[in-house]
Write a protein that holds these residues in place. Structure first.
Motif, PDB file in Angstrom:
ATOM      1  N   TYR A 452     -13.093  28.626  34.133  1.00  0.00           N
ATOM      2  CA  TYR A 452     -12.917  27.177  34.293  1.00  0.00           C
ATOM      3  C   TYR A 452     -12.646  26.801  35.748  1.00  0.00           C
ATOM      4  N   GLY A 455     -15.596  26.632  37.967  1.00  0.00           N
ATOM      5  CA  GLY A 455     -16.664  25.722  37.565  1.00  0.00           C
ATOM      6  C   GLY A 455     -17.855  26.432  36.954  1.00  0.00           C
ATOM      7  N   LYS A 458     -19.747  25.392  33.636  1.00  0.00           N
ATOM      8  CA  LYS A 458     -20.721  24.302  33.577  1.00  0.00           C
ATOM      9  C   LYS A 458     -22.161  24.806  33.616  1.00  0.00           C
ATOM     10  N   PRO A 468     -22.284  24.936  27.241  1.00  0.00           N
ATOM     11  CA  PRO A 468     -20.964  24.671  27.821  1.00  0.00           C
ATOM     12  C   PRO A 468     -20.103  23.739  26.974  1.00  0.00           C
ATOM     13  N   GLU A 469     -20.722  22.766  26.309  1.00  0.00           N
ATOM     14  CA  GLU A 469     -19.934  21.818  25.519  1.00  0.00           C
ATOM     15  C   GLU A 469     -19.247  22.494  24.328  1.00  0.00           C
ATOM     16  N   TYR A 509     -14.398  17.525  32.422  1.00  0.00           N
ATOM     17  CA  TYR A 509     -15.791  17.793  32.048  1.00  0.00           C
ATOM     18  C   TYR A 509     -16.248  16.811  30.961  1.00  0.00           C
ATOM     19  N   ASP A 513     -19.118  14.884  32.762  1.00  0.00           N
ATOM     20  CA  ASP A 513     -20.377  15.565  32.464  1.00  0.00           C
ATOM     21  C   ASP A 513     -20.908  15.246  31.072  1.00  0.00           C
TER      22      ASP A 513
END
Length: 607
Positions: A452, A455, A458, A468-469, A509, A513
């Motif tokens: 995390y 990054g 992502k 990623p979600e 995020y 995102d």
């Protein structure tokens, strides 16, 4: 364009006109005949895919690679230097592919109007109707069908380096042949934008819509069922359903748990200390298990031809099963439920093993090196503290050899988050916060923190099985479990506050995102679940409202009576891109999200 080669110019002579020397060549010929020689695929797609960078005079270079595969022995396929040298021309072709953008996402304006509790209840009711209707279709062998859909254009991140890494990292020549053939198909299909449109469609949101129903491979695995169990558990815990509804849900949950913890269980021994322990596999053997998995003889044969016949248990499904086993025991005790006593005993037995000591033998950085990740295409990641996906399970062969890592072993952040959540849930029984066990758990937490903080989470290329979600949603599951710790336990586990740091990054995020751009119903469900489980503090900043609006607006988009369309929930990147999902799996994920959101926003309701 006839001056340029298609796949048949390269493969037909060495594959169809020359005789293979051993089993690997025979298998490659079989796979080629079943795939590239399929009449529809050949004449509608592949024959017209002439590669603009392979003029006919260069065909012998690529024929030499295919001829080598046809003449290869099993020993050749175990020689990394031979693999890299032989298939370098194919790897170079993969590096020349221009990666098209199929995902369509535009800035998404925030909505500040939260749906009413009645609106959320409508979504919950529609999902439950779909879930119960689907389950009841087969009274003798009920299940929630999940489909796998092969994307012949391959994984978007399968470049030459990753391709060679996969070939060198797997132990099954059938799987290596499948990966080689998939790479060839990727090279030629990607070279023709006109034909690529028949294979891959543009889609809105992050998770890809599963549109090619005619090519679905529908089945059941323990990994699917552990997720579904948890979604139904949220419905039981966070809504005050009727007694009649509860009596419909509980038998389904028992069935799911029975399939995961008993039907899909096998016994293994750790590679260093020799600790005997149960483990959960997604392809159990035995006639009863095959029947429960909904695998026909034809489907099982296809899996064998592709190298999936020898299948080890995985750490992800095992630890997720351990988590739901504990939650089932707690639910039964808290609600004083009358349920299957034998299954309760199976749950207790499953949990009664030194699980942290077991996974310590697999963890990178623990001091053990017996089972490293043989495939390292999940980039960019720092693997320190992570646990590979597959347990150790050698497969003896008729020639006296022993094959390990049949489909390779690798690191994916998603399954490591499932392991951490299960450890927190079972921390007391497993003595997770003591001695060497604590060191193991902290190393695992450090892996997630680094993923995390950097990054790297992502990047889709950092995952083998997830988007990623999903990983962010799983971080929510971990945080939800973390909140059950006492303050003293929190200080022991995480004195530097890394879990809260992960929470803050994950929430950012979700805001910047996920919800800032176009979502589909499945994406929105994951965003809602993550926000709620991570305890997003503001209920009126538009984040929850926007994601919930996507869900309520999409209600009714499905076909054949389903409220939602099927979307990519899980995936495989090799031997080819395979996406996994179904109509009812979308309903289950949406159910979980909306139940959690309704409880978070409005409290318990009589639904």
């Amino acid at each position: 364009m006839n001056n340029y080669a298609n796949i048949y110019d390269i493969c037909d002579t060495p594959v169809l006109k020359e005789r293979p020397q051993a089993a690997p060549g025979e298998n490659f010929k079989f796979l080629y005949q079943k795939s590239a020689c399929n009449w529809l695929l050949k004449y509608l797609i592949l024959k017209a895919c002439r590669h603009p960078q392979i003029p006919m005079q260069d065909v012998p270079v690529y024929q030499a690679a295919i001829r080598a595969a046809m003449q290869a022995s099993q020993m050749n396929w175990r020689d990394a230097d031979w693999i890299k040298q032989t298939f370098k021309p194919i790897a170079d072709l993969l590096d020349r592919i221009d990666k098209p953008q199929f995902r369509q996402r535009q800035p998404l304006p925030l909505s500040h109007a939260l749906p009413s509790q009645a609106q959320l209840n409508t979504v919950i009711e529609r999902c439950m109707q779909d879930i119960l209707r689907t389950w009841r279709r087969d009274k003798n062998n009920p299940y929630f069908p999940v489909a796998a859909q092969v994307i012949l254009s391959g994984d978007d991140h399968m470049n030459g380096e990753n391709f060679l890494n996969v070939l060198c990292g797997v132990g099954s020549f059938e799987y290596q042949n499948a990966a080689l053939l998939s790479a060839l198909l990727r090279c030629f299909i990607s070279s023709s934008s006109a034909r690529l449109k028949f294979i891959r469609k543009h889609y809105r949101g992050i998770a890809e819509k599963m549109w090619l129903r005619s090519c679905w491979f529908t089945h059941r695995t323990a990994f699917y069922d552990v997720n579904f169990f948890e979604h139904l558990l949220a419905k039981v815990l966070k809504t005050e359903g009727t007694d009649d509804e509860l009596q419909q849900i509980l038998p389904i949950m028992e069935n799911l748990l029975q399939f995961c913890g008993v039907t899909s269980r096998e016994w293994l021994v750790t590679p260093n200390k020799g600790i005997k322990h149960p483990a959960i596999t997604c392809l159990p053997i035995g006639s009863e298990a095959i029947y429960a998995c909904r695998l026909s003889k034809k489907d099982r044969a296809i899996k064998k031809d592709l190298g999936f016949d020898d299948f080890a248990s995985d750490t992800d499904t095992t630890f997720f099963t351990l988590s739901i086993a504990k939650k089932w025991l707690d639910l039964v005790e808290d609600r004083n439920l009358e349920v299957d006593a034998k299954l309760l005993e199976e749950c207790r037995s499953l949990l009664d093993h030194p699980w942290i000591e077991i996974i310590n033998e697999y963890q990178i950085g623990s001091g053990y090196t017996s089972n490293p990740p043989t495939i390292q295409i999940t980039k960019p990641l720092n693997y320190q503290g992570a646990i590979p996906i597959w347990f150790d399970k050698p497969f003896p062969k008729p020639d006296g050899s022993v094959v390990k890592n049949v489909v390779g072993n690798e690191i994916c952040p998603g399954h490591n988050m499932d392991i951490l959540e299960s450890i927190i849930v079972n921390r007391k029984q497993w003595n997770a916060l003591q001695g060497e066990n604590l060191k193991t758990v902290r190393r695992l937490l450090d892996f997630h923190y680094e993923t995390y903080r950097s990054g790297n989470f992502k990047q889709e290329s950092a995952f083998q099985y997830y988007l990623p979600e999903i990983y962010v949603f799983y971080a929510g599951r971990v945080y939800d479990a973390y909140l059950t710790l006492s303050e003293a336990e929190k200080m022991i586990l995480d004195p530097s506050g890394r879990i809260d740091a992960i929470r803050q990054i994950a929430l950012a995020y979700c805001k910047d995102d996920l919800i800032a751009y176009t979502l589909n119903a499945f994406d929105a469900a994951l965003a809602v679940s993550a926000l709620v489980l991570l305890r997003h503090e503001s209920r009126d900043d538009g984040l929850l409202a926007t994601a919930l609006k996507v869900i309520t607006d999409a209600l009714g988009e499905g076909v054949k009576g389903h409220p939602f369309l099927p979307y990519e929930w899980n995936k495989m990147r090799h031997p080819c891109r395979i996406i996994v999902g179904s109509d009812v799996s979308t309903s289950l994920f949406v159910l979980n999200a909306v139940v959690n959101a309704s409880f978070y926003l409005y409290g318990v309701d009589q639904n």
